[in-house]
Design an enzyme around this catalytic site. Sequence first.
Site, PDB file in Angstrom:
ATOM      1  N   ASN A 195       0.855  -1.184   0.000  1.00  0.00           N
ATOM      2  CA  ASN A 195       0.000   0.000   0.000  1.00  0.00           C
ATOM      3  C   ASN A 195       0.899   1.244   0.000  1.00  0.00           C
ATOM      4  O   ASN A 195       1.740   1.411   0.900  1.00  0.00           O
ATOM      5  CB  ASN A 195      -0.867  -0.054   1.270  1.00  0.00           C
ATOM      6  CG  ASN A 195      -1.802   1.127   1.377  1.00  0.00           C
ATOM      7  OD1 ASN A 195      -1.398   2.260   1.157  1.00  0.00           O
ATOM      8  ND2 ASN A 195      -3.034   0.864   1.737  1.00  0.00           N
ATOM      9  N   HIS A 209       1.004   6.113   2.002  1.00  0.00           N
ATOM     10  CA  HIS A 209       1.784   7.037   2.832  1.00  0.00           C
ATOM     11  C   HIS A 209       2.848   7.796   2.051  1.00  0.00           C
ATOM     12  O   HIS A 209       3.363   8.805   2.540  1.00  0.00           O
ATOM     13  CB  HIS A 209       2.379   6.301   4.024  1.00  0.00           C
ATOM     14  CG  HIS A 209       1.300   5.912   4.985  1.00  0.00           C
ATOM     15  ND1 HIS A 209       0.275   6.766   5.316  1.00  0.00           N
ATOM     16  CD2 HIS A 209       1.039   4.756   5.634  1.00  0.00           C
ATOM     17  CE1 HIS A 209      -0.546   6.154   6.156  1.00  0.00           C
ATOM     18  NE2 HIS A 209      -0.109   4.926   6.345  1.00  0.00           N
ATOM     19  N   HIS A 261      -5.754   3.665  -1.413  1.00  0.00           N
ATOM     20  CA  HIS A 261      -7.076   3.975  -0.881  1.00  0.00           C
ATOM     21  C   HIS A 261      -7.436   5.380  -1.346  1.00  0.00           C
ATOM     22  O   HIS A 261      -6.839   6.360  -0.896  1.00  0.00           O
ATOM     23  CB  HIS A 261      -7.011   3.903   0.648  1.00  0.00           C
ATOM     24  CG  HIS A 261      -8.340   4.078   1.317  1.00  0.00           C
ATOM     25  ND1 HIS A 261      -8.506   3.864   2.663  1.00  0.00           N
ATOM     26  CD2 HIS A 261      -9.556   4.440   0.841  1.00  0.00           C
ATOM     27  CE1 HIS A 261      -9.773   4.085   2.988  1.00  0.00           C
ATOM     28  NE2 HIS A 261     -10.421   4.448   1.900  1.00  0.00           N
ATOM     29  N   ARG A 270      -9.571   8.014  -0.784  1.00  0.00           N
ATOM     30  CA  ARG A 270     -10.551   8.431   0.232  1.00  0.00           C
ATOM     31  C   ARG A 270     -11.422   9.556  -0.287  1.00  0.00           C
ATOM     32  O   ARG A 270     -10.989  10.363  -1.121  1.00  0.00           O
ATOM     33  CB  ARG A 270      -9.807   8.901   1.481  1.00  0.00           C
ATOM     34  CG  ARG A 270      -9.279   7.756   2.325  1.00  0.00           C
ATOM     35  CD  ARG A 270      -8.583   8.303   3.552  1.00  0.00           C
ATOM     36  NE  ARG A 270      -8.317   7.232   4.498  1.00  0.00           N
ATOM     37  CZ  ARG A 270      -9.112   6.907   5.511  1.00  0.00           C
ATOM     38  NH1 ARG A 270     -10.218   7.587   5.736  1.00  0.00           N
ATOM     39  NH2 ARG A 270      -8.800   5.923   6.307  1.00  0.00           N
ATOM     40  N   ARG A 308      -7.282  12.720   1.322  1.00  0.00           N
ATOM     41  CA  ARG A 308      -6.205  13.190   2.208  1.00  0.00           C
ATOM     42  C   ARG A 308      -4.826  12.744   1.739  1.00  0.00           C
ATOM     43  O   ARG A 308      -3.832  13.343   2.079  1.00  0.00           O
ATOM     44  CB  ARG A 308      -6.446  12.749   3.642  1.00  0.00           C
ATOM     45  CG  ARG A 308      -6.305  11.257   3.858  1.00  0.00           C
ATOM     46  CD  ARG A 308      -6.355  10.910   5.322  1.00  0.00           C
ATOM     47  NE  ARG A 308      -7.689  11.057   5.869  1.00  0.00           N
ATOM     48  CZ  ARG A 308      -8.092  10.439   6.985  1.00  0.00           C
ATOM     49  NH1 ARG A 308      -7.249   9.691   7.659  1.00  0.00           N
ATOM     50  NH2 ARG A 308      -9.312  10.572   7.425  1.00  0.00           N
ATOM     51  N   GLU A 321      -8.649   0.431  -2.834  1.00  0.00           N
ATOM     52  CA  GLU A 321      -9.406   0.398  -1.576  1.00  0.00           C
ATOM     53  C   GLU A 321     -10.358   1.572  -1.586  1.00  0.00           C
ATOM     54  O   GLU A 321      -9.968   2.690  -1.976  1.00  0.00           O
ATOM     55  CB  GLU A 321      -8.392   0.592  -0.449  1.00  0.00           C
ATOM     56  CG  GLU A 321      -8.446  -0.430   0.623  1.00  0.00           C
ATOM     57  CD  GLU A 321      -7.457  -0.081   1.694  1.00  0.00           C
ATOM     58  OE1 GLU A 321      -6.309  -0.532   1.564  1.00  0.00           O
ATOM     59  OE2 GLU A 321      -7.810   0.647   2.634  1.00  0.00           O
ATOM     60  N   THR A 363      -7.937   3.139   8.513  1.00  0.00           N
ATOM     61  CA  THR A 363      -9.180   2.382   8.569  1.00  0.00           C
ATOM     62  C   THR A 363      -9.297   1.680   9.920  1.00  0.00           C
ATOM     63  O   THR A 363      -8.413   0.923  10.310  1.00  0.00           O
ATOM     64  CB  THR A 363      -9.192   1.322   7.440  1.00  0.00           C
ATOM     65  OG1 THR A 363      -8.723   1.942   6.248  1.00  0.00           O
ATOM     66  CG2 THR A 363     -10.576   0.772   7.235  1.00  0.00           C
ATOM     67  N   GLU A 398     -10.857  -9.604   3.025  1.00  0.00           N
ATOM     68  CA  GLU A 398      -9.555  -9.280   3.618  1.00  0.00           C
ATOM     69  C   GLU A 398      -9.775  -9.261   5.121  1.00  0.00           C
ATOM     70  O   GLU A 398     -10.567  -8.460   5.641  1.00  0.00           O
ATOM     71  CB  GLU A 398      -9.040  -7.927   3.132  1.00  0.00           C
ATOM     72  CG  GLU A 398      -7.686  -7.604   3.767  1.00  0.00           C
ATOM     73  CD  GLU A 398      -7.098  -6.271   3.300  1.00  0.00           C
ATOM     74  OE1 GLU A 398      -7.366  -5.836   2.157  1.00  0.00           O
ATOM     75  OE2 GLU A 398      -6.367  -5.660   4.115  1.00  0.00           O
ATOM     76  N   HIS A 438      -3.432  -5.028   7.742  1.00  0.00           N
ATOM     77  CA  HIS A 438      -3.563  -3.901   8.668  1.00  0.00           C
ATOM     78  C   HIS A 438      -2.668  -4.105   9.881  1.00  0.00           C
ATOM     79  O   HIS A 438      -2.846  -5.053  10.626  1.00  0.00           O
ATOM     80  CB  HIS A 438      -5.004  -3.652   9.127  1.00  0.00           C
ATOM     81  CG  HIS A 438      -5.225  -2.185   9.385  1.00  0.00           C
ATOM     82  ND1 HIS A 438      -4.719  -1.540  10.481  1.00  0.00           N
ATOM     83  CD2 HIS A 438      -5.849  -1.232   8.648  1.00  0.00           C
ATOM     84  CE1 HIS A 438      -5.035  -0.259  10.419  1.00  0.00           C
ATOM     85  NE2 HIS A 438      -5.712  -0.042   9.318  1.00  0.00           N
TER      86      HIS A 438
HETATM   87  N1  PXP Z   1      -5.720  -3.263   4.415  1.00  0.00           N
HETATM   88  C1  PXP Z   1      -6.635  -2.281   4.524  1.00  0.00           C
HETATM   89  C2  PXP Z   1      -8.039  -2.594   4.150  1.00  0.00           C
HETATM   90  C3  PXP Z   1      -6.286  -0.990   4.962  1.00  0.00           C
HETATM   91  O1  PXP Z   1      -7.209  -0.037   5.062  1.00  0.00           O
HETATM   92  C4  PXP Z   1      -4.925  -0.732   5.249  1.00  0.00           C
HETATM   93  C5  PXP Z   1      -4.510   0.656   5.655  1.00  0.00           C
HETATM   94  O2  PXP Z   1      -4.599   1.533   4.603  1.00  0.00           O
HETATM   95  C6  PXP Z   1      -4.015  -1.777   5.106  1.00  0.00           C
HETATM   96  C7  PXP Z   1      -4.425  -3.032   4.721  1.00  0.00           C
HETATM   97  C8  PXP Z   1      -2.555  -1.585   5.371  1.00  0.00           C
HETATM   98  O3  PXP Z   1      -2.376  -1.335   6.720  1.00  0.00           O
HETATM   99  P1  PXP Z   1      -0.946  -0.870   7.231  1.00  0.00           P
HETATM  100  O4  PXP Z   1      -0.695   0.461   6.614  1.00  0.00           O
HETATM  101  O5  PXP Z   1      -1.124  -0.824   8.708  1.00  0.00           O
HETATM  102  O6  PXP Z   1       0.023  -1.904   6.779  1.00  0.00           O
END
Ligand code: PXP
Length: 392
Positions: A158, A161, A194, A196, A200, A221, A252, A302, A342
């Site tokens: 992901n 960030h 994601h 949003r 953001r 996402e 999330t 997931e 997550h």
């Molecule tokens: N899966 C989902 C559905 C999420 O919303 C997120 C966070 O954006 C992640 C995985 C990844 O989580 P992390 O950034 O804590 O690895």
Amino acid sequence: MPALLSCEITNPPVCLPLIAQRAEILLRLQDHPESELSILLVDDRHMARLNESYRKKKGATNVLAFAMQEAEEFPVAPVILGDIVISLDTAADEARRDGTTLHRRVTKLLIHGLLHLLGYDHEQSEAAAIVMAEKEEKLFQQLELEERRGKMIHLAVNVDHVATLRQARGIEDPDPVTAAAICELAGAQGIVVHLREDRRHIQDRDVHLLRQTVKTKLNLEMAASPEIIAIALELKPDMITLVPEKRLELTTEGGLNVTGQKKKLAEVVSTMNKAGIPVSLFIDPDSRQIKAAKEIGATFVEIHTGRYCDARTDKDRETEYVLIAAAAEEAFESGLRVNAGHGLNYTNTQRIAALETIEELSIGHAVMARAIMVGLDRAVREMHALILKARG
Ligand code: PXP
């Protein structure tokens, strides 16, 4: 060797080790792991001779089963079950007729023959034929699941960030699109972003560029909101993951309440499926949510690993781990494909990756946090290596 496979045809158009392996899985699924079974693949000429000698019937047939013992009762393992003869010529004709592959057809004939050896007989009565047909279908599905179990474990990164950092300055760098390419070059098998509603971090421009540049798999996402649904339908990512979205949350929090909004989510799943976009639902490890996800036609779930990752004591972590393992197993057995994510990081990921029912992990924050220290390429490679090692 419980399943002994021989083939009379030179250069057979099927993979013999695969058929032998399937026979062994089928024996195991029928609680006959040690019983012996012989399988012979022949052509139509040989099959016609057998059909004439043993059944007084003219011409070839697809499969014949010769039980070692004429059992009224189902044989108790371990035992020598007998022989199954399959005509590859007839199987190939049937595969063409049914629009399926020769391997699938041969596998179905193998199941048919095996069930005969185990005492099923569709010629006894209409009811017996129904029982046998249902059993055949169930065994075929179980076999498919067994073959999928433990097969693969993918890392999807992901890159939200990277965009968070860019947005903090309101300029163009760093670019999540460049980051996604680096992740792929380092071995990531998927990219997750994601989009949003409050934009953001990831922007519309990012998802459009990512759609054009991601070579592996783009997982969008998103919340089930009309605006984002319209964007997804136009963008056509490789899959979407529906998540709950609250404006005030940092990330999330918690999984989707599928049971509480079945009708609405079922409509989104159906719209996406019609557009050829598989849907994953981000859910807590909760049996009710899994059942609801299955009912509304999701392709994936997931499983939210947040509570496991955030646990402060070994006991709490263990409790959460057991919940995730059970949820993943239940989802997998129901036919859903299972991802997880997550909060996963370089110390807590391996136990989750070792679960054979999970096919993909979605990881963002930990990889980006490490990337600041050691570089993105290395951060992805290290996480990928950890996951592969966990799966052995
Ligand atoms: N899966 C989902 C559905 C999420 O919303 C997120 C966070 O954006 C992640 C995985 C990844 O989580 P992390 O950034 O804590 O690895």
